[in-house]
Structure formats: C-alpha cells, structure tokens
Design a protein around this motif. Structure first.
Motif, mmCIF file in Angstrom:
data_model
loop_
_atom_site.group_PDB
_atom_site.id
_atom_site.type_symbol
_atom_site.label_atom_id
_atom_site.label_comp_id
_atom_site.label_asym_id
_atom_site.label_seq_id
_atom_site.Cartn_x
_atom_site.Cartn_y
_atom_site.Cartn_z
ATOM 1 N N GLY A 264 53.611 -6.245 66.325
ATOM 2 C CA GLY A 264 53.194 -6.088 67.656
ATOM 3 C C GLY A 264 51.677 -5.975 67.989
ATOM 4 N N GLY A 265 51.510 -6.415 69.399
ATOM 5 C CA GLY A 265 50.194 -6.517 69.683
ATOM 6 C C GLY A 265 49.004 -7.608 69.021
ATOM 7 N N VAL A 266 49.689 -8.727 68.606
ATOM 8 C CA VAL A 266 48.805 -9.729 68.081
ATOM 9 C C VAL A 266 48.410 -10.745 69.043
ATOM 10 C CG1 VAL A 266 49.921 -9.372 65.632
ATOM 11 C CG2 VAL A 266 50.974 -11.058 67.480
ATOM 12 N N GLY A 267 48.989 -10.650 70.181
ATOM 13 C CA GLY A 267 48.431 -11.775 71.268
ATOM 14 C C GLY A 267 49.554 -12.607 72.017
ATOM 15 N N LYS A 268 51.075 -12.143 71.770
ATOM 16 C CA LYS A 268 52.047 -12.854 72.073
ATOM 17 C C LYS A 268 52.020 -13.186 73.737
ATOM 18 C CE LYS A 268 55.128 -10.095 70.325
ATOM 19 N NZ LYS A 268 54.190 -9.257 69.507
ATOM 20 N N THR A 269 51.783 -11.926 74.541
ATOM 21 C CA THR A 269 51.990 -12.117 75.936
ATOM 22 C C THR A 269 50.772 -12.607 76.382
ATOM 23 O OG1 THR A 269 53.144 -10.081 75.741
ATOM 24 C CG2 THR A 269 51.981 -10.655 77.968
ATOM 25 N N THR A 270 49.679 -12.530 75.802
ATOM 26 C CA THR A 270 48.339 -13.198 76.182
ATOM 27 C C THR A 270 48.458 -14.741 75.893
ATOM 28 O OG1 THR A 270 47.036 -11.483 75.333
ATOM 29 C CG2 THR A 270 45.857 -13.485 75.690
ATOM 30 N N SER A 271 49.212 -15.101 74.753
ATOM 31 C CA SER A 271 49.184 -16.551 74.519
ATOM 32 C C SER A 271 50.382 -17.258 75.275
ATOM 33 C CB SER A 271 49.609 -16.746 72.992
ATOM 34 O OG SER A 271 48.832 -16.464 72.252
ATOM 35 N N GLU B 174 38.678 -14.048 68.524
ATOM 36 C CA GLU B 174 38.331 -12.908 68.969
ATOM 37 C C GLU B 174 37.514 -13.250 70.344
ATOM 38 O OE1 GLU B 174 39.715 -9.878 68.181
ATOM 39 O OE2 GLU B 174 38.720 -8.744 69.581
ATOM 40 N N SER B 175 37.824 -12.639 71.395
ATOM 41 C CA SER B 175 36.887 -13.093 72.587
ATOM 42 C C SER B 175 36.926 -11.940 73.469
ATOM 43 C CB SER B 175 37.370 -14.328 73.028
ATOM 44 O OG SER B 175 36.781 -14.549 74.322
ATOM 45 N N GLN B 176 35.652 -11.631 74.442
ATOM 46 C CA GLN B 176 35.684 -10.634 75.258
ATOM 47 C C GLN B 176 36.469 -11.171 76.269
ATOM 48 O OE1 GLN B 176 31.682 -9.574 75.508
ATOM 49 N NE2 GLN B 176 31.742 -8.343 73.725
HETATM 50 N N1 LIG Z 1 41.764 -13.740 71.403
HETATM 51 C C1 LIG Z 1 41.782 -12.214 71.478
HETATM 52 N N2 LIG Z 1 40.526 -11.449 71.709
HETATM 53 C C2 LIG Z 1 40.412 -10.271 71.875
HETATM 54 N N3 LIG Z 1 41.431 -9.526 72.411
HETATM 55 C C3 LIG Z 1 42.581 -10.080 72.191
HETATM 56 C C4 LIG Z 1 42.910 -11.555 71.961
HETATM 57 N N4 LIG Z 1 44.039 -11.801 72.165
HETATM 58 C C5 LIG Z 1 44.836 -10.550 72.371
HETATM 59 N N5 LIG Z 1 43.915 -9.468 72.414
HETATM 60 C C6 LIG Z 1 44.072 -8.211 73.003
HETATM 61 O O1 LIG Z 1 45.052 -7.574 72.018
HETATM 62 C C7 LIG Z 1 45.934 -6.843 72.881
HETATM 63 C C8 LIG Z 1 47.390 -7.154 72.603
HETATM 64 O O2 LIG Z 1 47.682 -8.411 73.150
HETATM 65 P P1 LIG Z 1 49.064 -8.963 73.798
HETATM 66 O O3 LIG Z 1 49.551 -7.990 74.548
HETATM 67 O O4 LIG Z 1 48.903 -10.339 74.274
HETATM 68 O O5 LIG Z 1 49.905 -8.765 72.189
HETATM 69 P P2 LIG Z 1 51.515 -8.733 72.178
HETATM 70 O O6 LIG Z 1 51.589 -9.450 71.032
HETATM 71 O O7 LIG Z 1 52.203 -9.356 73.440
HETATM 72 O O8 LIG Z 1 51.853 -7.280 72.049
HETATM 73 P P3 LIG Z 1 53.162 -6.272 72.003
HETATM 74 O O9 LIG Z 1 53.883 -6.854 70.562
HETATM 75 O O10 LIG Z 1 53.060 -5.273 72.320
HETATM 76 O O11 LIG Z 1 54.094 -7.341 73.100
HETATM 77 C C9 LIG Z 1 45.395 -6.898 74.209
HETATM 78 O O12 LIG Z 1 44.831 -5.755 74.539
HETATM 79 C C10 LIG Z 1 44.834 -8.074 74.334
HETATM 80 O O13 LIG Z 1 43.845 -7.876 75.276
#
Ligand SMILES: Nc1ncnc2c1ncn2[C@@H]1O[C@H](COP(=O)(O)OP(=O)(O)OP(=O)(O)O)[C@@H](O)[C@H]1O
Ligand SMILES: [Mg+2]
Lengths: 269, 91
Positions: free
Chosen positions: A12-19, A212-214
């Motif tokens: 979890g939380g690796v950036g799937k939704t962001t991506s 990793e980016s702000q």
């Molecule tokens: N490239 C990045 N640089 C900095 N922060 C990031 C980056 N990608 C993701 N994050 C941060 O990491 C957190 C998790 O991102 P995200 O919600 O996209 O993950 P996820 O894999 O969808 O999580 P989940 O498993 O809970 O669905 C968020 O707070 C997001 O802002």
C-alpha cells in the motif's frame, strides 16, 4: 476494443492512485478516450486526486447492483472531455464485485473507450485480484525499498496465474515496471536500491521512474493530477511514461541527483 | 584522524545498506518464485525419506539440505538434491 490497464502493487501507499490519475489524464490529453476506474471499494481516493469528489452521485457498486446506469455514474472530467471517472463506493461491502458483473461493465466500457485504467487497492486479497483479473497490461508500481519490491514480485506471480488471460491460456498480461518515489541522491549514497537493482530482481521492462517530488503533494492538495504540473520533475516523468505507453522511445530522466552549487557544497547543503 | 574516520565510515555505509537490500531480495524472491511453481504431491514425503536415510550416516541440518524439481525446456525434468557437508564429515 479498449486496452485494459491495471495499476497494481501489492504494498500500500506506493503511488498507485497518484499514477493512475496522472496516466489517465495524460492519455486523455493525447486525445484518447479514457476511463479511470477506482477499484478501492470502501476507501475511494481517486476522485479526490482527480478533484471531482463533489460530483460523485453514483458509484461503481451502484452500477454493479443495477441501481444506476454507467452513464449516470461516470463523471466527465472538467479539464479534458475525453476522460471519465468511475468512482468507488464508500460502503464497506467489498464482496459487491463479482467477476461476472465487473466483466460486464468492462465489456460495455470497452465499446466506447480506448483505455480503461484500473486503480487497484493494496494487498493481494479479493479486491486487488478483481482489479487485475481482466487486465491486458499491468503497471507494477514499486518503491525502491525491500517490502515493496517483494510484494511486486508476488503480484507478478498473481498476474501470471490468477488473471483471466492466465486462466484462459491467452497471451500473458503485458507487464510494466513503474518505479516511484525514487531519490537519486539516496541511491548515490548507497541508501536506496537503484533502478538497475530493481530491474535485476523483478526483470520486467521499465516503463518509468518517478522521482520523489514535492509536486505530488501539491497536486493532491489541489485535486490536479501532477502531470498537469508541466514544470515539475514528477509531472515530466509521468509525461515520459505516456510517450512510452504510446510506443515512443524516450530517454529516462531524473536518474541522477542534481549537482549542488559550489556554495551549498562549501556551506553544508 | 577524525576526518579520515568520517570518510571511511561514509564509504562503508555506501557498500552496505542498498546492496544488502538487493542481496536479501534476490534470495527471498528466488525462494518465493520456486515455491510458486507447483511441486508434485510426493515431494514433501520424498524429502523426508531421503533425509531419514542420509541421517543414518551423516549429520544434516534442515538448512544444509535442499531438494528441487526443475522443469527445463521441453519435457525434461531434473530432480536436484543439494547437501552441504561440514568439514569433519567430508573427510
Ligand atoms: N513521486 C512521489 N513523490 C512524493 N510523494 C509521493 C509520490 N508518489 C506518491 N506520493 C505520496 O505517497 C502517498 C501515497 O500515494 P498514493 O495514494 O498514490 O498511493 P497508493 O498506492 O494509491 O496507496 P493505497 O495503497 O493506499 O491505495 C501520498 O501521500 C502521495 O502524495
Ligand atoms: Mg490508492
């Protein structure tokens, strides 16, 4: 026929939704018809990242249960007309989704969209399996960190054995590695697995490296997927991902730490 | 001297954490991939029987013994046993 792409990870939380948000919007900006589906039943985050949370009326589960039509549930993006979002429900009933009913929805969407992007929940339970079951391609989202890489490998095992393509003996799911939250500086200092390390272990083709980016937090604060921030490193890295998904060969950027200026080096930057 | 220490310690750190992470991952991932491939049902019993026979003659710990059925290309299967002997026993 749409290309069905799952954005998955195990951890979890690796950036799937962001991506998912960045890639969905990026493909739509290129003129393709795209639908983004939030498979994270009960949690629902994609609508927030896309900035359309206040326009959610019906959701995926309503459609599955026949309480709403697809057209009623789909939210048209305000920025790009060729993009729609199918939000997850906030009910806890995770068993609402069955292969049969999800397959039907995907079939219907396939008629009118070029890309169906499935934002998977974390884990390797039913929800994650449902998100990957119908996929033609998988974007395996991975952080350069031991538990994330290990979980990605487990997901690769699932893609190869538990998907529709595997069960029906079709051509296997096309796998892509998306390395996110990459910090070239820490890699240089020997504190973080490098791109090559992760490629060595997972041995699947590299689709992109997102630093990793702000800019990512700013983007989620504003509900504007980071790919719209064209000045930012992460935005540009996602842009490169789009080009590669569309078959272009693009050099990888943001793999080495920016050199510090002489002053910050002298005065302890 | 302190300065030298600082640099050498920094260097030590460079070879350690990331490469250690990679090494550990390579081992665990290889292990998990192996167990994903379905092994025949008789393999656990076979393993136990082989160990029983071996232990009549030599000391074998669970860690120094491994058994693997590998599918090579085509329809060739290879049953591979690995037994690590400690010095005293080898001679
Ligand atoms: N490239 C990045 N640089 C900095 N922060 C990031 C980056 N990608 C993701 N994050 C941060 O990491 C957190 C998790 O991102 P995200 O919600 O996209 O993950 P996820 O894999 O969808 O999580 P989940 O498993 O809970 O669905 C968020 O707070 C997001 O802002
Ligand atoms: Mg998510």
């Amino acid at each position: 026929m749409a290309r069905i792409i799952v954005v998955t990870s195990g951890k979890g939380g690796v950036g799937k939704t962001t991506s998912s948000a960045a890639i969905g919007l990026g493909l739509a900006l290129k003129g393709h018809k795209v639908v983004l589906i939030d498979f994270d039943i009960g949690l629902r985050n994609l609508d927030l990242i896309m900035g359309c949370e206040r326009r959610v009326v019906y959701d995926f589960v309503n459609v599955i249960n026949g309480e709403a039509s697809l057209n009623q549930a789909l939210i048209k993006d305000k920025r790009v007309s060729s993009l729609s979002i199918l939000p997850a429900s906030q009910t806890r009933d995770k068993d609402a989704l069955t292969k049969e009913s999800v397959g039907k929805v995907l079939d219907e969407l396939s008629q009118s969209y070029d890309y169906i992007i499935c934002d998977s929940p974390a884990g390797i339970e039913a929800g994650a399996m449902m998100a990957l079951y119908f996929a033609d391609e998988a974007i395996v989202t991975t952080n350069p960190e031991v538990s994330s890489v290990r979980d990605s490998d487990r997901i690769l095992g699932m893609l190869a054995s538990r998907s529709r393509r595997a069960e029906q003996g079709l051509e296997p799911i096309k796998e892509h590695l998306l390395l996110t939250r990459y910090s070239p500086k820490r890699v240089a200092e020997g504190e973080m697995l490098s791109v090559e390390d992760v490629e060595d272990i997972l041995s699947i083709p590299l689709l992109g490296v997102i630093p990793e980016s702000q800019a990512v937090l700013k983007a989620s604060n504003a509900g504007e997927p980071v790919i719209l921030d064209t000045e930012s490193d992460a935005g540009q890295a996602y842009q490169d991902v789009i080009e590669r998904l569309l078959g272009e060969t693009v050099d990888f950027r943001f793999l080495v730490a920016e050199k510090k200026g002489i002053f910050s080096r002298m005065f302890g930057g | 001297m302190a300065l030298l220490d600082y640099f050498s310690r920094k260097k030590e750190k460079q070879v350690s954490t990331a490469s250690k992470a990679k090494e550990r991952l390579q081992i665990i991932v290889a292990h998990e991939r192996n167990s994903r491939h379905k092994q025949p049902d008789y393999l656990p019993q076979l393993t136990e029987d082989i160990l029983k026979v071996l232990r009549k003659y030599i000391k074998v710990s669970d860690e120094s013994f491994s058994i693997n059925l590998d599918k090579k290309d085509g329809d060739l299967n290879v049953l591979e046993l690995n037994i690590e002997l400690h010095d005293e026993q080898a001679s």
